[in-house]
Scaffold this active site. Structure first.
Site, mmCIF file in Angstrom:
data_model
loop_
_atom_site.group_PDB
_atom_site.id
_atom_site.type_symbol
_atom_site.label_atom_id
_atom_site.label_comp_id
_atom_site.label_asym_id
_atom_site.label_seq_id
_atom_site.Cartn_x
_atom_site.Cartn_y
_atom_site.Cartn_z
ATOM 1 N NE ARG A 32 28.042 13.999 -21.927
ATOM 2 C CZ ARG A 32 29.240 13.827 -21.388
ATOM 3 N NH1 ARG A 32 29.726 12.614 -21.245
ATOM 4 N NH2 ARG A 32 29.960 14.849 -20.966
ATOM 5 C CG HIS A 86 29.353 7.757 -18.706
ATOM 6 N ND1 HIS A 86 29.655 6.894 -19.730
ATOM 7 C CD2 HIS A 86 29.719 8.998 -19.144
ATOM 8 C CE1 HIS A 86 30.185 7.562 -20.742
ATOM 9 N NE2 HIS A 86 30.229 8.829 -20.413
ATOM 10 C CB SER A 130 38.286 12.608 -19.235
ATOM 11 O OG SER A 130 38.125 13.472 -20.329
ATOM 12 C CG HIS A 141 33.403 18.156 -18.458
ATOM 13 N ND1 HIS A 141 32.032 18.037 -18.567
ATOM 14 C CD2 HIS A 141 33.863 16.940 -18.097
ATOM 15 C CE1 HIS A 141 31.674 16.784 -18.278
ATOM 16 N NE2 HIS A 141 32.768 16.101 -17.999
ATOM 17 C CG HIS A 184 34.830 13.757 -14.281
ATOM 18 N ND1 HIS A 184 33.744 12.941 -14.035
ATOM 19 C CD2 HIS A 184 34.711 14.145 -15.577
ATOM 20 C CE1 HIS A 184 33.029 12.805 -15.140
ATOM 21 N NE2 HIS A 184 33.583 13.534 -16.087
ATOM 22 C CE1 TYR A 235 36.205 7.554 -21.529
ATOM 23 C CE2 TYR A 235 37.096 9.734 -21.157
ATOM 24 C CZ TYR A 235 36.211 8.913 -21.791
ATOM 25 O OH TYR A 235 35.325 9.415 -22.669
HETATM 26 C C1 LIG Z 1 32.571 10.773 -23.495
HETATM 27 C C2 LIG Z 1 33.015 11.347 -22.161
HETATM 28 O O1 LIG Z 1 32.197 10.844 -21.146
HETATM 29 C C3 LIG Z 1 33.073 12.841 -22.193
HETATM 30 C C4 LIG Z 1 33.289 13.409 -20.806
HETATM 31 O O2 LIG Z 1 32.351 13.792 -20.123
HETATM 32 C C5 LIG Z 1 34.644 13.372 -20.224
HETATM 33 O O3 LIG Z 1 35.595 13.012 -20.949
HETATM 34 O O4 LIG Z 1 34.736 13.722 -18.998
HETATM 35 MN MN MN Z 2 32.767 13.890 -18.024
#
Ligand SMILES: C[C@H](O)CC(=O)C(=O)O
Ligand code: MN
Length: 336
Positions: free
Chosen positions: A12, A16, A166, A193, A195, A284
């Site tokens: 998922r 991206h 994010s 979560h 990054h 983002y």
């Molecule tokens: C829709 C985003 O890709 C959700 C996510 O993985 C993030 O905000 O990091």
């Molecule tokens: Mn993400």
């Protein structure tokens, strides 16, 4: 420290990074390996969630329902989750996800907009799905504000609410503060979560666990939006070293990352200038490929676009700002 529930979101968040080009065969292979490795939850959908295949978010090369079908067919004892972003996904997608055998819906909103998620949590619960709330761009709000938003999601039926970094903009202390605030406010699970824009995805995830996080995310080889996420195989190795037994087979993860995931990278997930600028400006991660395209088209330094988007506080769904900013910057250049 208790054993966290690990969700692998290679199929998922990683969507991206490969411009949403996963094939049903690849998804089946990865899910089969992850399930064999006993990864509890495997997330599969367009990178921007169910129904994300659009001009704004990027078209998928394969119908995501064929990917989800393969995921469910190969999940063994693992659970399949799908992301859902209100305004991109709609209620029919939730019904369809339940019909296809998806187990968990992860409802993702900007971290000040939890109120728009109510009807989707209610629909997911009605459809018999487990539910997770994703507070995206969590670096933009102080801990107490995030806790209020998380409480709303809990009241709508969320089984867990995540602090979502994010932009990869958080540092361990700011992760601890946010996770602790949610742990104090909620009676449900709290997740994190990460990054890796500042090279802290693993460290931040450990900080989240130290603050009591119950659920964490990773992706194989860190394949994810922008510079990517905490690598699942590295997370499991670190947890093993910390004497936290996840029950996940590290060897299968390492082999799968090496043999199946590494070959699909379209660009190396190194913290290059654009990715560092993105994390530093709090932009983002899924904007990166769009920024690079616009920068090339308008012959503009991508960092200039990233920094302006950071100043303007662009959030998920405002990908159209990227072109506006690039055009404005080009016009400024022309009048110099
Ligand atoms: C829709 C985003 O890709 C959700 C996510 O993985 C993030 O905000 O990091
Ligand atoms: Mn993400």
């Amino acid at each position: 420290m208790k054993t966290p529930i690990v969700t692998d979101t290679t199929l998922r968040d990683g969507s991206h990074a490969v411009s949403h080009s996963f094939t049903p065969e690849f998804v089946g292979q990865i899910v089969n390996r992850l399930a064999e490795a006993k990864v509890p939850v495997i997330e599969v959908s367009h990178g921007s969630g169910l129904g994300g295949s659009t001009i704004q978010q990027g078209f998928s090369t394969h119908d995501e329902w064929l990917l989800i079908e393969q995921a469910v067919a190969n999940k063994k004892d693992s659970k399949v989750a799908s992301l859902f972003v209100p305004g991109i996904g709609t209620r029919p997608e939730i019904l369809k996800a339940a019909e296809y055998g998806v187990d968990i819906l992860r409802v993702a909103v900007h971290c000040t907009e939890a109120d728009v998620s109510q009807q989707y949590f209610e629909q997911a619960k009605k459809s018999g799905l487990g539910t997770v709330g994703f507070l995206m761009m969590s670096h933009t709000q102080p801990p107490e504000a995030l806790a209020k938003q998380a409480k709303l999601m809990e009241s709508y039926g969320a089984d867990c609410v995540y602090v979502v970094d994010s932009a990869g903009a958080l540092v361990p202390e700011s992760v601890r503060e946010r996770v602790s605030a949610l742990k104090d406010a909620l009676s449900i699970n709290v997740g994190f979560h990460a990054h890796n824009n500042l090279g802290l995805a693993i460290g931040n995830t450990v900080a989240a666990l130290e603050a009591g996080a119950d659920q964490i995310d990773g992706t194989l080889r860190g394949l994810g939006a922008g510079v990517g996420n905490a690598p699942t195989e590295v997370l499991v190795a670190v947890l093993n070293k910390m004497k936290i037994d996840t029950g996940i087979n590290l060897t299968i993860l390492m082999d799968t990352a090496e043999e199946l995931v590494a070959p699909v990278f379209q660009y190396p997930n190194v913290i290059d200038r654009d990715n560092l600028a993105s994390g530093y400006a709090g932009v983002y991660n899924s904007f990166l490929l769009h920024v690079r395209e616009a920068a090339a088209h308008f012959n503009i330094n991508p960092v200039a676009i990233i920094e302006e988007l950071g100043r303007r506080g662009a959030v998920a769904g405002q990908e159209d700002w990227i072109l506006d900013v690039a055009l404005e910057l080009q016009q400024k250049e022309l009048v110099k």
